[in-house]
Design an enzyme around this catalytic site. Structure first.
Site, short mmCIF file in Angstrom:
data_model
loop_
_atom_site.label_atom_id
_atom_site.label_comp_id
_atom_site.label_asym_id
_atom_site.label_seq_id
_atom_site.Cartn_x
_atom_site.Cartn_y
_atom_site.Cartn_z
N ASN A 1 39.34 -35.45 39.26
CA ASN A 1 40.44 -35.36 40.22
C ASN A 1 40.02 -36.09 41.50
OD1 ASN A 1 42.21 -34.51 42.23
ND2 ASN A 1 42.32 -32.41 41.52
N CYS B 1 46.18 -33.71 47.78
CA CYS B 1 46.57 -34.31 46.49
C CYS B 1 47.95 -34.97 46.55
CB CYS B 1 46.56 -33.26 45.39
SG CYS B 1 44.95 -32.51 45.22
N HIS C 1 49.82 -36.58 39.41
CA HIS C 1 48.53 -36.46 40.09
C HIS C 1 47.55 -35.85 39.07
CE1 HIS C 1 45.26 -35.01 42.39
NE2 HIS C 1 45.63 -33.75 42.31
O1 UT7 Z 1 44.32 -31.16 42.68
C1 UT7 Z 1 44.68 -30.04 43.41
C2 UT7 Z 1 45.26 -29.02 42.58
N1 UT7 Z 1 44.24 -28.37 41.81
C3 UT7 Z 1 44.55 -27.84 40.65
O2 UT7 Z 1 45.67 -27.96 40.23
C4 UT7 Z 1 43.51 -27.05 39.93
C5 UT7 Z 1 44.14 -25.87 39.26
N2 UT7 Z 1 43.20 -24.97 38.59
C6 UT7 Z 1 42.47 -25.31 37.51
O3 UT7 Z 1 42.55 -26.43 37.07
C7 UT7 Z 1 41.66 -24.25 36.82
O4 UT7 Z 1 41.91 -23.00 37.41
C8 UT7 Z 1 40.12 -24.53 36.84
C9 UT7 Z 1 39.79 -25.68 35.94
C10 UT7 Z 1 39.65 -24.80 38.25
C11 UT7 Z 1 39.33 -23.31 36.35
O5 UT7 Z 1 39.76 -22.96 35.05
P1 UT7 Z 1 40.13 -21.45 34.71
O6 UT7 Z 1 40.51 -21.42 33.32
O7 UT7 Z 1 41.15 -20.99 35.73
O8 UT7 Z 1 38.75 -20.71 34.89
P2 UT7 Z 1 38.35 -19.51 35.88
O9 UT7 Z 1 38.18 -19.99 37.28
O10 UT7 Z 1 39.24 -18.33 35.66
O11 UT7 Z 1 36.92 -19.13 35.33
C12 UT7 Z 1 36.72 -18.64 34.00
C13 UT7 Z 1 35.25 -18.42 33.76
C14 UT7 Z 1 34.56 -17.58 34.84
O12 UT7 Z 1 33.58 -16.79 34.22
P3 UT7 Z 1 33.87 -15.24 33.89
O13 UT7 Z 1 34.20 -14.60 35.21
O14 UT7 Z 1 35.03 -15.24 32.94
O15 UT7 Z 1 32.59 -14.79 33.28
C15 UT7 Z 1 33.90 -18.62 35.70
O16 UT7 Z 1 32.77 -18.11 36.38
O17 UT7 Z 1 34.56 -19.67 33.74
C16 UT7 Z 1 33.49 -19.65 34.69
N3 UT7 Z 1 33.32 -20.99 35.25
C17 UT7 Z 1 32.56 -21.93 34.68
N4 UT7 Z 1 31.78 -21.94 33.59
C18 UT7 Z 1 31.15 -23.09 33.28
C19 UT7 Z 1 33.94 -21.51 36.34
N5 UT7 Z 1 33.56 -22.79 36.50
C20 UT7 Z 1 32.72 -23.08 35.48
C21 UT7 Z 1 32.02 -24.24 35.12
N6 UT7 Z 1 31.25 -24.19 34.01
N7 UT7 Z 1 32.11 -25.38 35.82
#
Ligand code: UT7
Length: 335
Positions: free
Chosen positions: A292, A115, A262
């Site tokens: 992204n 990135c 970014h």
């Molecule tokens: O470009 C490089 C740098 N990258 C970044 O900066 C990305 C940084 N991270 C993020 O943007 C966020 O962490 C994400 C968008 C990737 C994820 O968001 P989050 O709020 O951290 O969600 P999480 O991974 O903690 O997941 C929360 C819940 C989980 O379910 P449970 O365990 O609470 O039941 C996941 O299984 O959301 C679930 N989940 C989804 N649900 C529907 C994860 N992905 C999805 C999805 N659709 N696509």
């Protein structure tokens, strides 16, 4: 010492639009979750047979940037190509673009900083131009993510975020003091290399070995991301590296006309915007349309902001990136 400036910008994205609802047809996800957590509404994916690849998209963006700089491919002295999704394991995308654009035997250098790849590439270009070694350097960021994502529910926390596309800039020698690329700032922290990574294929784990050991083992070939850990580090590092750039140039957040972060996650951009007290027209985001696009995200956003007349001569433009490595960086530009 010379100064350096961005003399031309270009971008290219594949035509094929993939909405959040389209993704919900192939994995357990939904528009509400994706928009709430990331701000993304749609992204572009290369479609089989549309002729696109990482290098082809890079070449298309590069051609536009070179034209807009009022240069020809013969004027370019060096190609810097940033990607995490090369179409060949080796050689890199730089030489492929050179061949596609029918360029002479100029050097082509690939940058692997994910990135932060475009900011790293811009910094390399800036150094070569400022020392006088080269006059015009082409910097490209291009990604074909869609070809390598796990499009099942198992991969949803990564796959919904990433999109395909390319952006390019020409960095040109200038003699105007106090304008152009004022400074660039680069960092990395290998302690967190695995938190956002794709392991295979690699020389520590050759493909025949993996297949012999476990023919079902496909995990190393899909990206892994510890989302929350990456998010927390991103907001801290974005802020640090923007501040570092401003302080180096004795500037304050109030001097920023346009911040182009970014496009990792709209929530990260909004956090940074709030932290620096910037208004909506001081920050440019287009993750809603493209997701992204990693190394391509800053040059695509910079190109669009410029095309929309949001960057004018004399403006202070700040670029900032954070991503896998971890790597992060900023560029402070007086347009
Ligand atoms: O470009 C490089 C740098 N990258 C970044 O900066 C990305 C940084 N991270 C993020 O943007 C966020 O962490 C994400 C968008 C990737 C994820 O968001 P989050 O709020 O951290 O969600 P999480 O991974 O903690 O997941 C929360 C819940 C989980 O379910 P449970 O365990 O609470 O039941 C996941 O299984 O959301 C679930 N989940 C989804 N649900 C529907 C994860 N992905 C999805 C999805 N659709 N696509």
């Amino acid at each position: 010492m010379y100064t350096s400036k961005i003399s031309g910008l270009g971008s290219y994205v594949p035509e094929n639009i993939v909405t959040n609802d389209d993704l919900a047809k192939v994995m357990d996800t939904n528009d509400e979750w994706i928009q709430e957590r990331t701000g993304i509404q749609q992204r572009r994916h290369i479609k089989k047979g549309d002729g696109n690849s990482t290098s082809v998209m890079g070449a298309k963006a590069a051609k536009i940037a070179i034209d807009r700089a009022n240069l020809t491919t013969d004027d370019i002295d060096l190609i810097v190509f940033a990607t995490l999704s090369p179409e060949m394991y080796f050689p890199g995308g730089g030489v492929q673009v050179q061949e596609m654009l029918n360029m002479s035997t100029i050097p082509a250098l690939d940058v692997r900083n994910q990135c932060s790849g475009f900011v790293y590439g811009l910094s390399v270009a800036d150094q070569f131009v400022k020392t006088g070694m080269y006059k015009n350097v082409l910097v490209i960021g291009s990604e074909n993510h869609s070809g390598g994502l796990d499009m099942t529910t198992r991969g949803r926390s990564v796959s919904v975020i990433f999109g395909d596309g390319a952006g390019a800039a020409v960095v040109t020698r200038s003699d105007k003091e106090g304008s152009g690329i004022l400074s660039t700032h680069l960092h990395s922290e290998g302690a967190h290399a695995k938190e956002l990574s794709l392991e295979g294929p690699n020389t520590g784990h050759w493909v025949p070995e993996i297949i012999a050991e476990n023919p079902q083992e496909d995990i190393p070939y899909y990206p892994y991301m510890n989302g929350q850990f990456v998010f927390k580090n991103a907001v801290v590092r974005f802020s640090e590296v923007i501040n570092e750039g401003l302080q180096t140039n004795e500037l304050t957040p109030g001097d920023i006309n346009m911040l182009i972060p970014h496009q990792a996650n709209l929530r990260i951009s909004q956090f940074v915007q709030k932290k620096f007290g910037l208004s909506d027209d001081q920050v440019f985001n287009n993750i809603q349309k493209y997701g992204n696009t990693t190394a391509a995200s800053i040059p695509i956003a910079l190109t669009e902001a410029w095309e929309q007349g949001k960057i004018k001569e004399g403006d202070l433009v700040v670029l900032a990136a954070f991503g896998s490595g971890f790597t992060w960086g900023s560029a402070i530009i007086r347009w």
